[in-house]
Design a protein around this motif. Structure first.
Motif, PDB file in Angstrom:
ATOM      1  N   SER A  40       0.821  -1.216   0.000  1.00  0.00           N
ATOM      2  CA  SER A  40       0.000   0.000   0.000  1.00  0.00           C
ATOM      3  C   SER A  40       0.854   1.265   0.000  1.00  0.00           C
ATOM      4  O   SER A  40       0.527   2.254  -0.660  1.00  0.00           O
ATOM      5  CB  SER A  40      -0.919   0.013   1.228  1.00  0.00           C
ATOM      6  OG  SER A  40      -1.738  -1.128   1.233  1.00  0.00           O
ATOM      7  N   SER A  73      -2.623   9.909   4.446  1.00  0.00           N
ATOM      8  CA  SER A  73      -2.831   8.562   3.883  1.00  0.00           C
ATOM      9  C   SER A  73      -2.009   7.516   4.637  1.00  0.00           C
ATOM     10  O   SER A  73      -2.488   6.423   4.935  1.00  0.00           O
ATOM     11  CB  SER A  73      -2.428   8.536   2.408  1.00  0.00           C
ATOM     12  OG  SER A  73      -3.174   9.477   1.698  1.00  0.00           O
ATOM     13  N   ARG A  86      -3.578   6.944   8.058  1.00  0.00           N
ATOM     14  CA  ARG A  86      -4.836   6.178   7.933  1.00  0.00           C
ATOM     15  C   ARG A  86      -4.542   4.698   7.680  1.00  0.00           C
ATOM     16  O   ARG A  86      -5.144   3.821   8.288  1.00  0.00           O
ATOM     17  CB  ARG A  86      -5.670   6.745   6.777  1.00  0.00           C
ATOM     18  CG  ARG A  86      -6.786   7.649   7.235  1.00  0.00           C
ATOM     19  CD  ARG A  86      -7.707   8.042   6.075  1.00  0.00           C
ATOM     20  NE  ARG A  86      -7.836   9.488   6.043  1.00  0.00           N
ATOM     21  CZ  ARG A  86      -7.387  10.285   5.084  1.00  0.00           C
ATOM     22  NH1 ARG A  86      -6.774   9.769   4.021  1.00  0.00           N
ATOM     23  NH2 ARG A  86      -7.535  11.585   5.178  1.00  0.00           N
ATOM     24  N   LEU A  87      -3.582   4.459   6.789  1.00  0.00           N
ATOM     25  CA  LEU A  87      -3.198   3.080   6.470  1.00  0.00           C
ATOM     26  C   LEU A  87      -2.655   2.363   7.709  1.00  0.00           C
ATOM     27  O   LEU A  87      -3.072   1.234   8.027  1.00  0.00           O
ATOM     28  CB  LEU A  87      -2.138   3.107   5.358  1.00  0.00           C
ATOM     29  CG  LEU A  87      -1.495   1.771   5.006  1.00  0.00           C
ATOM     30  CD1 LEU A  87      -2.514   0.857   4.314  1.00  0.00           C
ATOM     31  CD2 LEU A  87      -0.271   1.973   4.084  1.00  0.00           C
ATOM     32  N   CYS A  88      -1.751   3.009   8.413  1.00  0.00           N
ATOM     33  CA  CYS A  88      -1.159   2.376   9.601  1.00  0.00           C
ATOM     34  C   CYS A  88      -2.227   2.150  10.673  1.00  0.00           C
ATOM     35  O   CYS A  88      -2.191   1.167  11.408  1.00  0.00           O
ATOM     36  CB  CYS A  88      -0.017   3.230  10.151  1.00  0.00           C
ATOM     37  SG  CYS A  88       1.423   3.233   9.068  1.00  0.00           S
ATOM     38  N   HIS A  89      -3.174   3.082  10.745  1.00  0.00           N
ATOM     39  CA  HIS A  89      -4.265   2.911  11.702  1.00  0.00           C
ATOM     40  C   HIS A  89      -5.092   1.684  11.340  1.00  0.00           C
ATOM     41  O   HIS A  89      -5.410   0.847  12.198  1.00  0.00           O
ATOM     42  CB  HIS A  89      -5.120   4.177  11.725  1.00  0.00           C
ATOM     43  CG  HIS A  89      -6.256   4.105  12.689  1.00  0.00           C
ATOM     44  ND1 HIS A  89      -7.562   3.988  12.285  1.00  0.00           N
ATOM     45  CD2 HIS A  89      -6.271   4.089  14.040  1.00  0.00           C
ATOM     46  CE1 HIS A  89      -8.346   3.923  13.364  1.00  0.00           C
ATOM     47  NE2 HIS A  89      -7.580   3.981  14.438  1.00  0.00           N
ATOM     48  N   THR A  90      -5.403   1.558  10.074  1.00  0.00           N
ATOM     49  CA  THR A  90      -6.196   0.405   9.618  1.00  0.00           C
ATOM     50  C   THR A  90      -5.459  -0.903   9.897  1.00  0.00           C
ATOM     51  O   THR A  90      -6.046  -1.877  10.381  1.00  0.00           O
ATOM     52  CB  THR A  90      -6.467   0.527   8.097  1.00  0.00           C
ATOM     53  OG1 THR A  90      -7.094   1.782   7.870  1.00  0.00           O
ATOM     54  CG2 THR A  90      -7.361  -0.600   7.614  1.00  0.00           C
ATOM     55  N   LEU A  91      -4.155  -0.906   9.600  1.00  0.00           N
ATOM     56  CA  LEU A  91      -3.364  -2.142   9.764  1.00  0.00           C
ATOM     57  C   LEU A  91      -2.815  -2.288  11.186  1.00  0.00           C
ATOM     58  O   LEU A  91      -2.149  -3.280  11.487  1.00  0.00           O
ATOM     59  CB  LEU A  91      -2.211  -2.153   8.758  1.00  0.00           C
ATOM     60  CG  LEU A  91      -2.593  -2.110   7.269  1.00  0.00           C
ATOM     61  CD1 LEU A  91      -1.346  -2.046   6.402  1.00  0.00           C
ATOM     62  CD2 LEU A  91      -3.447  -3.325   6.892  1.00  0.00           C
ATOM     63  N   GLN A  92      -3.078  -1.274  12.043  1.00  0.00           N
ATOM     64  CA  GLN A  92      -2.582  -1.287  13.431  1.00  0.00           C
ATOM     65  C   GLN A  92      -1.065  -1.446  13.504  1.00  0.00           C
ATOM     66  O   GLN A  92      -0.522  -2.236  14.287  1.00  0.00           O
ATOM     67  CB  GLN A  92      -3.304  -2.381  14.245  1.00  0.00           C
ATOM     68  CG  GLN A  92      -4.804  -2.120  14.412  1.00  0.00           C
ATOM     69  CD  GLN A  92      -5.109  -1.045  15.466  1.00  0.00           C
ATOM     70  OE1 GLN A  92      -4.877  -1.237  16.645  1.00  0.00           O
ATOM     71  NE2 GLN A  92      -5.611   0.106  15.020  1.00  0.00           N
ATOM     72  N   GLU A  97      -5.649   8.750  13.117  1.00  0.00           N
ATOM     73  CA  GLU A  97      -6.713   8.347  12.192  1.00  0.00           C
ATOM     74  C   GLU A  97      -6.684   9.143  10.890  1.00  0.00           C
ATOM     75  O   GLU A  97      -7.566   8.981  10.034  1.00  0.00           O
ATOM     76  CB  GLU A  97      -8.080   8.499  12.876  1.00  0.00           C
ATOM     77  CG  GLU A  97      -8.241   7.534  14.036  1.00  0.00           C
ATOM     78  CD  GLU A  97      -9.567   7.724  14.774  1.00  0.00           C
ATOM     79  OE1 GLU A  97     -10.606   7.882  14.117  1.00  0.00           O
ATOM     80  OE2 GLU A  97      -9.539   7.714  16.015  1.00  0.00           O
ATOM     81  N   ASP A 127      -5.541   3.527  20.203  1.00  0.00           N
ATOM     82  CA  ASP A 127      -4.867   2.227  20.044  1.00  0.00           C
ATOM     83  C   ASP A 127      -3.383   2.290  20.398  1.00  0.00           C
ATOM     84  O   ASP A 127      -2.670   1.306  20.210  1.00  0.00           O
ATOM     85  CB  ASP A 127      -5.032   1.741  18.602  1.00  0.00           C
ATOM     86  CG  ASP A 127      -6.495   1.655  18.206  1.00  0.00           C
ATOM     87  OD1 ASP A 127      -7.294   1.194  19.035  1.00  0.00           O
ATOM     88  OD2 ASP A 127      -6.832   2.075  17.090  1.00  0.00           O
TER      89      ASP A 127
END
Lengths: 496, 496
Positions: free
Chosen positions: B21, B67, B70-76, B185, B460
């Motif tokens: 990504s 971006s 957001r990506l790192c947040h989604t993938l934790q 986020e 998180d």
């Protein structure tokens, strides 16, 4: 004023469990439940909003405060903390289903440390009492809100109070070192340190200006400053209010930071002069009062420089107070401007907004256009040096619709402040008065971040709910904002 | 150093989804995955801690930062933001399972507004570059950490940097007006205002010194100050280090706030003199450097007053720099004290703690007793005016056990700072270096409050986890604190 903030009848009797438990933890004189006893607590300085609390408590130990908050947390009863009640935005307005927690008995000066120029105070110590107590060491406490005879240091921290001298010496947040606070769960936390900086997140600054919504302040350690060797004031008259505005910018641009730099327009000058006989030039369109302090040499040098700058900006007259008595008189006129305006109009509405200094001429021009449009005269009195406006809109509440027109006018002034890069408050806080304008000032994401911070201290939103930061629901109703992601945090709180 | 902070091998390959990504959102030169490419990012100025991140990203737009987060947040996936990497407490130490987000490409000065004395900057603008860019308007940016040639304004905000001039002009937090930040986020928030105060909770101060744990700073608006008409420096020599300490207190008690007030003891003086040939008196037990700035008249008056005060405090010699060249030379000695000490000892450990000024003699005496006890010489160099100590413990890492003894000695100094009412940091932050000492400085309730604030921004705990604020679990292991209510927030984070 928004309908939801008006007095509401809560429709149920006082909470019996609460009263019974409070009686066990407090002596009888520290607990008020009778309407007439509670009357003095029904409003703060913004007396257009009034509401009786369910009960008033007047504890006199930190232990009692911890017990009261623990109890209210257990019973989920909201709490409003109150200092001297001099606030101008309704931050201490009680809740009809809540406890009004007065800090009035916390009046002791706990420690004065002249060597390190600091003092530790209970929150109910009056602002001016601090300077009085440390005067013998040649020290003083710098922030000086107009209400400094009456307002207390706890309230000053809660509202991050300013004053004439904050241009040079900063707001309350810049003059405090350490706090003790009690959380809604009854925990006693020490925040900050006796040193310039403390590790961890800056909760000291976070608490300052939080309007009683994060924790209850039970002890304050302030910085003290050496009293300057000399203070002198200049009065400059202008035949044009915009030239005065430019004079303000020119003084600052010259690298001089006056101890105070205040501006008044014609209407304010005349009202103040009639009231205080301060020797102001009645024909001037605007005057500036510029106080310079420091060492003898520094003040002499700055007076010459400022005089020259203001003459170059088009001042028709620049006078230096010839004596300490005249200096005091110059300030008396300024300090009595609000009551003076009160004499020439049945009612007035004191606005409080801040703008970047360069926007002064533009904003003044727009206010005078609106004054004509609304047919409502405006007297301008303000802390010009830091761009903090106090337009006083003159009106008569007995004339049909005039209050509503005044409020609309005031709201447009605040929105203009935001539009030019400023903010909806200067030093009076948000409270209930300007809560709708917060929807203009901030985006939904930003308000949500404020709410997260609130929840980090007070997850059940029991401390002073409904003040200072609007819910997104409220902003949606106000029409200023779309609800974010369709979610409303704590919609049940809308009832407050 | 605590074992859990040492380099860990994470035992699994890079996160394939993440890399894929990131490749889609960034040009190839903005994404580093090769160990050798990532080597320059393995540590900050505290190079005893080193660790390679999973991946380094070097975005050059705010959109890209949003971006990435957001990506790192989604993938934790955890993220560590990094400015110039000059920090001294390991705040920018990467995580082997995390993204290292470099702000190095954000180097643009976005706006200079001389009339309102402010400038808006991307976070990667170097501290000194700000003053250079605004010099033509007679302005400068006051905070001046020693690393000011290299360190960047975003990092300054994250660490709330100080410097020689912070005694008079405040820390970074006192010199910024507005920030733009991106949350974990991916939300872009504007914090603060172009005015003295802003409504809502003071998130501007909260962000300052938060060591990259609340949000990523993507834009900074700073206050600028007029360059003083004149700056002059006094050098005072003492035959006794405690007399020098008392001299510091006497200057401040006289109501004079110098632009800088620095102290060096004999070992530091001799090392600096050998290195920089600044003309320091080699036989003195201590010297003070006192810089005074302001108008010509003010500086002249203050020089006379300070000279007299220091003579009364027992100075054996007080010299005023005879020229700008000599002023620069006096400072050159002070500024090169660290590398100078580096020449006379195989290794040194630079401590950073703060104490109330009145405790200076007591703390200096204790440090010299411990120096004998441990057999480790200490050179003292510090910002005496604001009580910020920098004891340099001289040691040889090749001698068995000497590093461990040095660390124990250093820890005792920090604990002494807390004991006398000070704090474990002055201006270097907590990072990984002092995280255990946070357990000494704060109670469990207070640490929990910090964690709640962290969660209010980053629920998180993905932003720079494991830095600055210890978990209660960690404090329990360190032996400094009992776990509160038997609960451990986020125990899974202990692995970082």
């Amino acid at each position: 004023m928004p309908a939801s903030e008006q007095e509401m009848s809560c429709g149920r009797g006082p909470h019996e469990d609460l009263i019974r438990s409070l009686k066990q933890m407090l002596p009888p004189e520290s607990l008020l439940t009778d309407a007439e006893d509670m009357r003095p607590f029904e409003c703060d300085g913004l007396s257009v909003y009034r509401r009786l609390p369910m009960v008033v408590v007047l504890p006199d130990t930190v232990d009692q405060i911890q017990s009261i908050l623990r109890l209210c947390h257990t019973l989920q009863v909201p709490v409003v903390a109150r200092g001297a009640g001099t606030g101008l935005s309704g931050g201490a307005l009680p809740l009809s289903n809540g406890v009004l927690l007065s800090l009035a008995k916390f009046k002791r000066i706990l420690n004065i440390d002249p060597e390190n120029a600091m003092a530790t105070l209970q929150p109910g110590v009056r602002n001016l009492a601090i300077s009085d107590a440390v005067a013998k060491y040649g020290l003083y406490y710098a922030p000086d809100p107009s209400s400094q005879i009456a307002c207390t240091i706890g309230g000053n921290v809660a509202e991050n109070s300013g004053g004439v001298h904050c241009l040079k010496y900063g707001l309350t947040v810049h003059n405090i070192l350490m706090l003790k606070v009690v959380t809604m769960e009854g925990e006693l936390l020490t925040i900050g340190a006796e040193t310039l900086d403390a590790p961890g997140y800056d909760l000291l600054a976070l608490m300052s200006g939080s309007e009683g919504m994060l924790a209850v302040i039970v002890e304050v350690t302030v910085k003290l400053l050496p009293r300057p060797e000399r203070a002198q004031v200049l009065l400059a008259a202008f035949d044009d209010v915009y030239k005065a505005g430019e004079g303000v910018g020119a003084v600052i641009a010259a690298g001089i930071i006056p101890a105070g730099l205040e501006m008044m327009d014609k209407l304010a000058i005349q009202a103040a002069e009639d009231f205080a006989h301060a020797g102001y030039p009645r024909d001037a369109e605007a005057i500036l009062l510029c106080e310079l302090d420091g060492t003898n040499a520094e003040v002499s040098e700055h007076i010459l420089a400022v005089r020259k700058i203001l003459q170059q900006s088009g001042a028709t007259e620049v006078r230096t107070a010839a004596s300490e008595a005249e200096r005091q008189l110059f300030w008396k006129g300024r300090k009595s401007a609000f009551p003076a305006v009160g004499r020439i109009s049945p009612d007035y509405y004191c606005m409080d907004g801040t703008i970047p200094r360069r926007q002064l001429p533009r904003v003044l021009r727009q206010i005078s256009l609106w004054a004509e449009e609304y047919g409502l005269p405006v007297a301008n009195v303000f802390h010009a040096g830091d761009g903090n406006l106090h337009p006083l809109i003159l009106f008569d509440a007995n004339r049909d619709g005039e209050l509503a027109r005044t409020e609309e006018f005031g709201q447009r002034i605040l929105e203009l402040c935001v539009e030019v890069g400023g903010s909806i408050t200067g030093e009076h806080g948000v409270g209930v008065e300007k809560i709708n304008q917060m929807c203009t000032q901030f985006k939904a994401d930003e308000l949500e971040q404020f709410h997260s911070v609130k929840s980090a201290f007070d997850p059940d939103w029991l401390l002073n709910p409904g003040k200072a930061v609007p819910t997104l629901q409220r902003c949606a109703e106000f029409g200023a904002m779309h609800v974010h992601h369709g979610q409303l945090p704590h919609p049940e709180l809308e009832r407050f």
